[in-house]
Every structure is written in C-alpha cells, then in structure tokens.
Design an enzyme around this catalytic site. Structure first.
Site: not given
Ligand code: DQA
Length: 149
Positions: A27, A104
C-alpha cells in the site's frame, strides 16, 4: 454551451484510514491524509473538483452513496476489502448512478485469490490497480474523459 461536470467524490472504504501503517509493500508509505493531499493535486491538474470521504462503517458508506444525487458528477471508489464481497455497496453504487472508476493501491490480481473478485467492477467504467498513488492519477484522468462531453 454544455453544463460543466467536474465534481468527483473520492470514496475510501474500510481500513484505508490506516494507510501508512499497513503493509507498505502493498500500500506504500503515505498516510491516508497524505494520500488525500496528493490525489487533490492530481484532481486540480485535471480541473476536477474533488471531495473526499472515508469510512470504516459499511452502513455509512452506503448512506453516503445515497446522498450523492445532485452533489457529484462522478465517483472514484476504493472500497478496500468490501470490494470483494459487499453486494450492499454494489447496490448503493448502482443507486448513485454516476460514472465511476474503481481504484486499488495494490495489485489485487496477483495477491490472494479472494482479492481477484470485485463486486463493483461491473458498475465501473474502468478499474486501475497495482500502481499505488500513481494509479489515482490515471483513474481521475479516465473519469475526466467520461465527464467531458
Ligand atoms: C485495496 C485492496 C483490498 O484487497 C484491500 O482489502 C484493501 C485495499 C487496495 O487499495 O489495494 O483494503 O483496496
């Protein structure tokens, strides 16, 4: 002269407020607030007016989608883990009825098999994944295209 459509609701779902302390290899290391600032810059460069929303409550997320009528022209959506199973969010996104792009940070196609499923992608004009923060620039550009007559 056509009506300008440039209002984009940037919606983040469950656990995305914990960015910065969640697996940086997937992330990245920006915090959620830092991500908002950077995505806001991408939006300005594309002449888009962004509003941000994040919630860990599925009900609040659904209600926010219900409230978008007349408030936004498009949606950039990263539902987090809800992506993979929340038919409630699917239906609320359908009710919102706005051009949407799914984004995403991580490469959901090449992680655990359950992350390959998205219950919202059929409602989105595009899905961008695995490009971290940069993916938001591409996703916003795609929305810009969709909103331009
Ligand atoms: C995510 C991917 C999801 O699988 C995960 O549950 C998230 C974040 C992403 O941005 O890569 O919370 O949506």
């Amino acid at each position: 002269m056509g009506v300008v459509r440039n209002r984009v609701e940037v919606m983040h779902g469950v656990n995305l407020d914990a960015l910065g302390r969640r697996e940086p290899r997937h992330y990245g290391d920006l915090t959620y607030k830092q991500l908002e600032v950077r995505v806001g810059e991408f939006g300005r460069a594309l002449d888009l007016e962004l509003r941000f929303f994040q919630s860990n409550s599925e009900g609040e997320f659904v209600e926010h989608l219900h409230r978008l009528e007349g408030m936004a022209d498009g949606i950039l959506i990263n539902p987090g883990a809800w992506t993979h199973y929340s038919w409630a969010i699917h239906d609320a996104l359908e009710i919102a009825g706005l051009p949407s792009v799914e984004v995403h940070l991580s490469d959901v196609e090449h992680r655990e098999p359950w992350r390959r499923v998205s219950v919202v992608s059929d409602l989105c004009v595009a899905t961008v994944s695995g490009q971290g923060l940069e993916g938001y620039r591409e996703a916003l550009a795609r929305l810009r295209q969709e909103l331009t007559p």
